[in-house]
Each structure stands twice: as C-alpha cells, then as structure tokens.
Motif scaffolding. Structure first.
Motif, PDB file in Angstrom:
ATOM      1  N   SER A  19       0.833  -1.210   0.000  1.00 42.80           N
ATOM      2  CA  SER A  19       0.000   0.000   0.000  1.00 42.80           C
ATOM      3  C   SER A  19       0.864   1.255   0.000  1.00 42.80           C
ATOM      4  O   SER A  19       0.501   2.249  -0.634  1.00 42.80           O
ATOM      5  N   ALA A  62      -3.851  12.224   2.347  1.00 40.24           N
ATOM      6  CA  ALA A  62      -5.174  11.723   1.974  1.00 40.24           C
ATOM      7  C   ALA A  62      -5.061  10.495   1.074  1.00 40.24           C
ATOM      8  O   ALA A  62      -5.768   9.494   1.277  1.00 40.24           O
ATOM      9  N   ILE A  63      -4.181  10.557   0.093  1.00 38.88           N
ATOM     10  CA  ILE A  63      -4.002   9.423  -0.815  1.00 38.88           C
ATOM     11  C   ILE A  63      -3.492   8.215  -0.042  1.00 38.88           C
ATOM     12  O   ILE A  63      -3.984   7.094  -0.212  1.00 38.88           O
ATOM     13  N   ALA A  65      -3.888   7.480   3.130  1.00 41.94           N
ATOM     14  CA  ALA A  65      -4.936   6.943   4.000  1.00 41.94           C
ATOM     15  C   ALA A  65      -5.961   6.128   3.214  1.00 41.94           C
ATOM     16  O   ALA A  65      -6.374   5.050   3.650  1.00 41.94           O
ATOM     17  N   VAL A  66      -6.361   6.628   2.059  1.00 46.21           N
ATOM     18  CA  VAL A  66      -7.359   5.915   1.248  1.00 46.21           C
ATOM     19  C   VAL A  66      -6.786   4.607   0.699  1.00 46.21           C
ATOM     20  O   VAL A  66      -7.435   3.558   0.758  1.00 46.21           O
ATOM     21  N   ALA A  69      -6.346   2.067   3.647  1.00 44.18           N
ATOM     22  CA  ALA A  69      -7.626   1.514   4.079  1.00 44.18           C
ATOM     23  C   ALA A  69      -8.171   0.527   3.047  1.00 44.18           C
ATOM     24  O   ALA A  69      -8.703  -0.535   3.412  1.00 44.18           O
ATOM     25  N   THR A  70      -8.034   0.853   1.779  1.00 43.31           N
ATOM     26  CA  THR A  70      -8.516  -0.030   0.715  1.00 43.31           C
ATOM     27  C   THR A  70      -7.769  -1.355   0.717  1.00 43.31           C
ATOM     28  O   THR A  70      -8.380  -2.434   0.656  1.00 43.31           O
TER      29      THR A  70
END
Length: 88
Positions: A19, A62-63, A65-66, A69-70
């Motif tokens: 990730s 932000a990128i 974190a997304v 999480a994904t």
C-alpha cells in the motif's frame, strides 16, 4: 491473541509495504496532474511556498490513508474468504 490474528500479521506487513508503494505512485501521478511538476515539494524546500508545501502534504496524506484503508480492507476480506475468520 487469536490464531487468525497472529497468522494475519505477516500478511498485514506485506500489504502495508504494497500500500505504501501504491500510494507513492498514486501521489506522484496526482501531483504531476495538479502542478505540472515532476517533483513534489519537500517541507524544507525554500523555493516553494507554504501553500504549495501544505497542499502537497495534505494530498499525500489523503491518498496514503485511502490506499492503506482499501488494501487493508481487501486483505481482511480475502483472509475471511480463505479462512472463514475475520483477522481483526
């Protein structure tokens, strides 16, 4: 600690590394599209404005974190499919 949770630890570590790489690549592409510059500013880059540095840091966070999480959610769902148990 439950066995599925222990067994998921190495998988979680690998997914974390993946990730991070995906988020880094996504951020580079997003920054190129926004600023038309190949390199995002560093916090100590004196030639860049506060606004540009804070925008880059916010976008990167932000990128990350997304994507994290994904990938974490997909890994947990795949673990449940294979083992029948949610790893969390």
């Amino acid at each position: 600690m439950k066995t599925p949770k222990i067994a998921y630890k190495p998988v979680g570590l690998v997914l974390g590394a993946v990730s991070g790489m995906l988020a880094g690549a996504a951020f580079k592409q997003a920054w190129k599209a926004i600023s038309h510059d190949d390199d995002a500013p560093d916090a100590t880059d004196e030639d860049r404005s506060w606004g540009e540095i804070l925008l880059a840091a916010s976008l990167q966070g932000a990128i990350f974190a997304v994507v994290k999480a994904t990938v974490d959610r997909a890994g947990a769902a795949a673990t449940r499919r294979f083992t029948g148990t949610w790893p969390g």
